[in-house]
Each structure stands twice: as structure tokens, then as C-alpha cells.
Design a protein around this motif. Structure first.
Motif, mmCIF file in Angstrom:
data_model
loop_
_atom_site.group_PDB
_atom_site.id
_atom_site.type_symbol
_atom_site.label_atom_id
_atom_site.label_comp_id
_atom_site.label_asym_id
_atom_site.label_seq_id
_atom_site.Cartn_x
_atom_site.Cartn_y
_atom_site.Cartn_z
ATOM 1 N N ASP A 73 0.809 -1.216 0.000
ATOM 2 C CA ASP A 73 0.000 0.000 0.000
ATOM 3 C C ASP A 73 0.840 1.264 0.000
ATOM 4 N N ARG A 74 2.167 1.105 -0.046
ATOM 5 C CA ARG A 74 3.051 2.264 -0.064
ATOM 6 C C ARG A 74 3.665 2.508 -1.440
ATOM 7 N N VAL A 75 3.214 1.776 -2.442
ATOM 8 C CA VAL A 75 3.776 1.878 -3.790
ATOM 9 C C VAL A 75 2.768 2.542 -4.710
ATOM 10 N N ARG A 76 3.159 3.668 -5.281
ATOM 11 C CA ARG A 76 2.321 4.326 -6.288
ATOM 12 C C ARG A 76 2.568 3.742 -7.664
ATOM 13 N N ALA A 77 3.830 3.588 -8.035
ATOM 14 C CA ALA A 77 4.212 3.057 -9.347
ATOM 15 C C ALA A 77 5.492 2.260 -9.169
ATOM 16 N N PRO A 120 21.318 -18.635 3.464
ATOM 17 C CA PRO A 120 20.823 -17.310 3.088
ATOM 18 C C PRO A 120 19.621 -16.908 3.939
ATOM 19 N N VAL A 121 19.564 -15.646 4.299
ATOM 20 C CA VAL A 121 18.439 -15.159 5.106
ATOM 21 C C VAL A 121 17.260 -14.757 4.241
ATOM 22 N N ASN A 122 17.484 -14.600 2.954
ATOM 23 C CA ASN A 122 16.440 -14.137 2.043
ATOM 24 C C ASN A 122 16.424 -15.011 0.796
ATOM 25 N N PRO A 123 16.195 -16.328 0.941
ATOM 26 C CA PRO A 123 16.287 -17.214 -0.223
ATOM 27 C C PRO A 123 15.129 -17.022 -1.189
ATOM 28 N N GLN A 124 15.235 -17.673 -2.331
ATOM 29 C CA GLN A 124 14.274 -17.498 -3.408
ATOM 30 C C GLN A 124 12.860 -17.944 -3.005
ATOM 31 N N ARG A 125 11.912 -17.256 -3.621
ATOM 32 C CA ARG A 125 10.505 -17.626 -3.510
ATOM 33 C C ARG A 125 9.754 -16.852 -4.585
ATOM 34 N N PRO A 126 8.625 -17.347 -5.057
ATOM 35 C CA PRO A 126 7.850 -16.571 -6.025
ATOM 36 C C PRO A 126 7.351 -15.273 -5.397
ATOM 37 N N ILE A 127 7.294 -14.234 -6.195
ATOM 38 C CA ILE A 127 6.789 -12.958 -5.716
ATOM 39 C C ILE A 127 5.264 -12.996 -5.774
ATOM 40 N N PRO A 128 4.557 -12.475 -4.790
ATOM 41 C CA PRO A 128 3.086 -12.515 -4.851
ATOM 42 C C PRO A 128 2.535 -11.525 -5.863
ATOM 43 N N ALA A 129 1.284 -11.721 -6.213
ATOM 44 C CA ALA A 129 0.622 -10.828 -7.165
ATOM 45 C C ALA A 129 0.610 -9.405 -6.629
ATOM 46 N N ALA A 130 0.792 -8.458 -7.508
ATOM 47 C CA ALA A 130 0.824 -7.048 -7.122
ATOM 48 C C ALA A 130 -0.593 -6.490 -7.074
ATOM 49 N N PRO A 131 -0.897 -5.631 -6.089
ATOM 50 C CA PRO A 131 -2.245 -5.068 -6.015
ATOM 51 C C PRO A 131 -2.490 -3.956 -7.018
ATOM 52 N N GLY A 132 -1.410 -3.343 -7.528
ATOM 53 C CA GLY A 132 -1.566 -2.227 -8.452
ATOM 54 C C GLY A 132 -0.743 -2.428 -9.703
ATOM 55 N N GLN A 164 8.485 -14.611 -16.551
ATOM 56 C CA GLN A 164 8.090 -15.331 -15.345
ATOM 57 C C GLN A 164 7.672 -14.376 -14.229
ATOM 58 N N VAL A 165 8.417 -13.302 -14.041
ATOM 59 C CA VAL A 165 8.069 -12.336 -13.002
ATOM 60 C C VAL A 165 6.749 -11.655 -13.324
ATOM 61 N N THR A 166 6.515 -11.339 -14.587
ATOM 62 C CA THR A 166 5.251 -10.713 -14.972
ATOM 63 C C THR A 166 4.085 -11.634 -14.641
ATOM 64 N N ARG A 167 4.236 -12.918 -14.906
ATOM 65 C CA ARG A 167 3.170 -13.868 -14.557
ATOM 66 C C ARG A 167 2.971 -13.930 -13.050
ATOM 67 N N GLN A 168 4.054 -13.918 -12.287
ATOM 68 C CA GLN A 168 3.931 -13.970 -10.832
ATOM 69 C C GLN A 168 3.213 -12.732 -10.299
ATOM 70 N N LEU A 169 3.502 -11.585 -10.875
ATOM 71 C CA LEU A 169 2.891 -10.344 -10.402
ATOM 72 C C LEU A 169 1.408 -10.254 -10.729
ATOM 73 N N GLY A 170 0.922 -11.092 -11.651
ATOM 74 C CA GLY A 170 -0.505 -11.177 -11.897
ATOM 75 C C GLY A 170 -1.020 -10.210 -12.942
ATOM 76 N N PRO A 171 -2.346 -10.108 -13.056
ATOM 77 C CA PRO A 171 -2.960 -9.350 -14.163
ATOM 78 C C PRO A 171 -2.699 -7.857 -14.127
ATOM 79 N N SER A 172 -2.266 -7.329 -12.989
ATOM 80 C CA SER A 172 -1.990 -5.886 -12.939
ATOM 81 C C SER A 172 -0.618 -5.533 -13.489
ATOM 82 N N ALA A 173 0.204 -6.536 -13.817
ATOM 83 C CA ALA A 173 1.543 -6.285 -14.345
ATOM 84 C C ALA A 173 1.522 -6.358 -15.869
ATOM 85 N N ARG A 174 2.372 -5.575 -16.495
ATOM 86 C CA ARG A 174 2.449 -5.533 -17.948
ATOM 87 C C ARG A 174 3.916 -5.612 -18.367
#
Length: 510
Positions: free
Chosen positions: A237-241, A419-431, A451-461
Motif C-alpha cells: 500500500d506504499r507503492v504508487r508506481a 541465506p536469510v532471504n532465499p528465493q521464492r515466487p513474488i506474490p501478485a501485485a495489487p496495483g 516469469q516475473v510478470t506472470r507472478q505479479l498477476g494481471p496488474s503487471a504488464r
């Protein structure tokens, strides 16, 4: 991952890279809002936050029109009352304050490239963006001016080639990594063990709060796209773009990480060969470049290939592959064709040794610290490593590997800490999110962007640049116009949109 600029130099040397604190009583402390960890104390009846200091602003020495700031943050965000470090940032104010859209936080990647320098660069972003945003670059912890990770120069320079052919070479690389880690940790302090991107995410959130911004816009290039993805995941909720230019896929396991990048490196080589066949200015036009390359590799493996830019030093296969890889970043095809020609058919005039600048005793080198805390890249010992190299060479017959990806994997061999921050799929983006990648990016493979665009979901282009090189915002007016339109008006390009390739020009030609 940041570009390698100088042909023929070892890859290791190339990847070496506010307002008052809201501490009043009704507000939770800054570290509470970032981590959820209790950290407030009461002084004179007033709640204050000892974990994070205000940003201390002054004109930047490089450019007084830009403000430079220092901000204290915890080394370990899970221990907010523990040791602290200073992170440095720069803010280039919007050219038209009346039409300002807020803050654009920028990160150029690496890991190890200075975001402060990007904020100081008045030529990178187009005028529409510079007029509408305060451009803020925060040097990530361990990088540039933010508690840089320092290592002994000679030890960094002694990094072995990762094209191991024996168990002994593999074991020596593990020992080298442990020795380098101990040296860097001793010289750099606790920041060395807390250089992961999630820690940088929390630093960015602290900066946002201290700036008093409700939301930020973000432009990340290369490894900076991982920072953008993880920030949006943590604080959606802190990301405009959010612009992701040349994209890291943080869901890739070790085999996808190595294979897709090796294929991207090979595709970049194939594109160089195709360009040379069609461009009259290519000094190797009409010659069999693959045969020339095979001969150079044979001589390099035999220890018989002089460095055309630094004779009588010899090039090994790793140095030759790395020179090609570095040339494909912009791409520098004209220069690379000359490099291959001089290496294969040296002229007497080219055999003079070039002067080199004196190296300092210490060098900033945050790459392994960040990579090995962000990625889990097990290979199953020497046998697994050797088998992967053989498989990669089958997929990339000229390049054999991605030098950057293999450097990442080999740099983490022998490390005891997980590693403290190992790989994982990124969740869908709300915006809405804009993903940009060149089809023939040598470093961040085009499939990663898909692949990242698919992970981010329909709001990603995904906007595809049908050309070459790494970090494409400045490669094409079509790309920069689309990015600018999204940043200023949140207008995304059409589904499946692409920008045509722009033929590279020799250096010095506008």
C-alpha cells in the motif's frame, strides 16, 4: 546485475558495487512500523525512537543543486536497539514543484552500484520525469557511501576462475571464499552479515517514513528490480508506481538460474555474429567468427593467448568469455569485433603494454555478501558442479556459461551460513506494475521478465524491447516514452506491446 564496462578486464573487478523523525507520542516508533519489533523508549515524557535517526541534509559536494543526506538505521532490523550504520542518500528536487507527483526512489542494481550516483545523474531520466518527481537514490547498505563492505584488494584480485575441472580446484575455491568472507567481515563490521535485500527494503521504508511520503514510486534496474519486488511485497500500500527494468527472477532455483542465463549469454553471442554479417563497419565481416572464437578458446585453454589490450599477459578461457559478456551489455559490438581481431591477428603496434592505474589496498566489494544472503544455490559438491558446467556448455557452445551467474554460484561455495532471504515466487501485485526487458539481454534473461510478470498477476504488464543490451530505459525512445507515461500518468502499454530494436552505434557517434 550491473554492467561490466571495460573489455578484457576480469569480471571480478567489474562487479565489485529528511525530515525530523516521527517520534511524537501518538505515533508508533519508526522501527515498530517497519519490523513490528517493540523499540520505543520514553524520554522526558515523550516517545522517541532510538533505532533510526533523522536524515541530516547538506548540499552534495558533487552538485550543490542536489541534497545529500545521512540516516542512521539498525544494522540488524530484528534488533533495533543494537549497532547502527549510516546510509547515505541523495535527493534531486523536482524541476516543477507545482506539478510534483512525489518521490521516485531509484536503484541501478549490482548488487554494488551506487544509487546516490544515479540521483546525481541529470541525464539518465527524461525531462518529464525530472520535472515531476524528487529523484531519491539510497546507496544500499554495504555499497558506495553506506557503510561500504571493504575487502583486501589483492585477495579480491586472487579470485580463481570458476571453470573448475578438478576436485582440488573446487575445494580451493571453497577455501578462498571462506578466507575472503573473513577478511571482508573483519574490515567491514556487522554490516557484512546484514547486506541482504530485505534489510535494504526496511532501510527504504525508513527513508519513506522520514521523508513524510504516504507512497513512493520506484524505478529499479537489474538487481534493483529485486529490491523493487520485495519492497512492493512488504509494503504494497506504499507503492504508487513500480518500474522493473531488466528483471531478476527471485523464484529461480540453481538450475534455472544457471541455464536460463547461459542461454541468454549465448543468444547475445549469436546476435553479435548476425550483426557482424550485416554491418559493413564490422572489422570481421565476411569471416567465420565462430571459428575465430574456437581458435581463441583453444589458445586460451593452452595458455597461449596474449591479452591484446595488456600483453604479454595471457588470457584464459574465463577472461575471454567475460570479455565477450561485458561487450554485450550495451552492446559494444564494434569494439568487441576489434578486440577479437587484435587477439586473433595481433598487429605489431598493438603489442605494447598499456599503463595501468595503481590499485588501492582496499576495494569495495559487496557482491558476494548480498548474493549469498539473497540466494540458495547448492550444486551438490564438485560432481554436481562439473555436471552442470558440461550441461551448460551444450546449451551455450560459444559462451559456455553466464559469467555473472556462475560468479554468483561459485562465490557462495563453502559458506556455512544459510541465506536469510532465499528465493521464492513474488506474490501478485495489487496495483499496476511495468516490467521492461530486452529480448536479448545477456544478464537478466528474457524468460525471467516473462516469469516475473506472470507472478505479479494481471496488474503487471511486460514491455519487450526487441533489441539488445541490459537496462533498456535509455536504449530506445519508444521504451523511455512508455516508462515516462507510466510514471507520470500510470498509463500502461497495451498487452503484448513491444518496442523495435535500435541498431547500436560505435562509441562517439550520436
Amino acid at each position: 546485475m550491473s554492467p561490466v564496462r571495460a573489455l578484457g578486464r576480469p569480471l571480478t573487478a567489474a562487479i565489485l558495487t529528511l525530515t525530523t523523525l516521527l517520534g511524537y507520542a501518538p505515533q508508533p516508533a519508526l522501527a515498530d512500523r517497519i519490523t513490528g519489533a517493540p523499540s520505543r523508549v520514553v524520554s522526558a515524557g515523550r516517545a522517541v525512537d532510538p533505532a533510526v535517526g533523522p536524515i541530516r541534509w547538506s548540499p552534495c559536494p558533487e552538485d550543490e543543486t542536489v541534497q545529500c543526506g545521512l540516516m542512521r538505521v539498525p544494522v540488524d532490523w530484528t534488533v533495533p536497539l543494537g549497532p547502527q550504520i549510516d546510509v547515505q542518500l541523495a535527493r534531486s528536487p523536482a524541476g516543477d514543484p507545482a506539478r510534483k507527483l512525489g518521490v521516485l526512489v531509484v536503484n541501478p542494481g549490482g548488487p554494488g552500484v551506487s544509487a546516490v550516483n544515479l540521483a546525481l545523474d541529470h541525464d539518465f531520466f527524461d525531462s518529464d520525469v525530472r520535472l515531476r518527481f524528487d529523484i531519491v537514490g539510497v546507496d544500499p547498505r554495504g555499497v558506495g557511501r553506506s557503510a561500504p563492505i571493504l575487502c583486501e584488494q589483492q585477495l579480491v584480485d586472487a579470485k580463481p576462475s570458476p571453470l573448475f575441472t578438478t576436485e582440488e580446484e573446487y575445494r580451493k575455491a571453497e577455501e578462498y571464499n571462506r578466507r575472503l568472507a573473513a577478511d571482508c567481515a573483519a574490515r567491514s563490521g556487522p554490516v557484512y552479515e546484514h547486506a541482504d535485500t530485505m534489510s535494504v527494503v526496511r532501510d527504504i521504508e525508513a527513508v519513506r517514513l522520514a521523508l513524510g511520503e504516504d507512497r513512493i514510486s520506484f524505478f529499479g534496474a537489474s538487481y534493483g528490480t529485486l529490491l523493487g519486488q520485495l519492497y512492493a511485497e512488504s509494503y504494497p500500500d506504499r507503492v504508487r508506481a513500480l518500474v522493473l527494468d531488466s528483471v531478476m527472477d527471485h523464484s529461480a532455483g540453481v538450475d534455472a538460474f544457471l541455464t536460463q542465463t547461459a542461454e541468454a549469454s549465448q543468444a547475445a553471442f549469436d546476435q553479435f555474429v548476425a550483426w557482424c554479417a550485416r554491418d559493413e563497419k564490422c572489422v570481421l565481416r565476411g569471416r567465420d567468427i565462430r571459428a575465430i572464437w574456437a581458435d581463441l578458446m583453444r589458445r586460451a585453454e593452452a595458455g597461449e593467448l596474449p591479452d591484446p589490450y595488456d600483453p604479454p599477459n595471457r588470457l584464459g578461457p574465463w577472461q575471454l568469455i567475460s570479455a565477450a559478456f561485458s561487450a554485450f551489455y550495451d552492446p559494444q559490438w564494434y569494439s568487441f569485433a576489434h578486440y577479437l581481431k587484435e587477439a586473433h591477428d595481433p598487429a605489431p603496434a598493438s603489442l605494447g603494454r598499456r599503463a595501468r592505474s595503481r590499485l588501492e589496498d582496499l576495494t569495495p566489494y559487496s557482491f558476494p555478501a548480498a548474493i549469498c544472503q539473497d540466494w540458495w544455490l547448492p550444486v551438490g559438491g564438485f560432481t554436481g558442479y562439473r555436471d552442470r558446467l558440461r550441461a551448460l556448455a551444450g546449451r551455450a557452445p560459444q559462451m559456455r556459461v553466464s559469467p555473472l551467474a556462475l560468479t554468483a554460484v561459485s562465490s557462495c561455495l563453502g559458506r556455512a551460513a544459510a541465506p536469510v532471504n532465499p528465493q521464492r515466487p513474488i506474490p501478485a501485485a495489487p496495483g499496476p506494475v511495468l516490467v521492461v526487458n530486452s529480448r536479448y539481454d545477456p544478464a537478466t534473461a528474457y524468460p525471467w521478465a516473462q516469469q516475473v510478470t506472470r507472478q505479479l498477476g494481471p496488474s503487471a504488464r511486460l514491455l519487450t524491447y526487441e533489441g539488445w543490451g541490459h537496462v533498456v530505459y535509455k536504449h530506445s525512445e519508444c521504451v523511455s516514452a512508455a516508462v515516462d507515461a507510466y510514471l507520470t500518468a500510470l498509463t500502461l502499454p497495451a498487452e503484448g506491446a513491444s518496442c523495435p530494436a535500435v541498431e547500436p552505434k560505435p562509441f562517439g557517434v550520436g
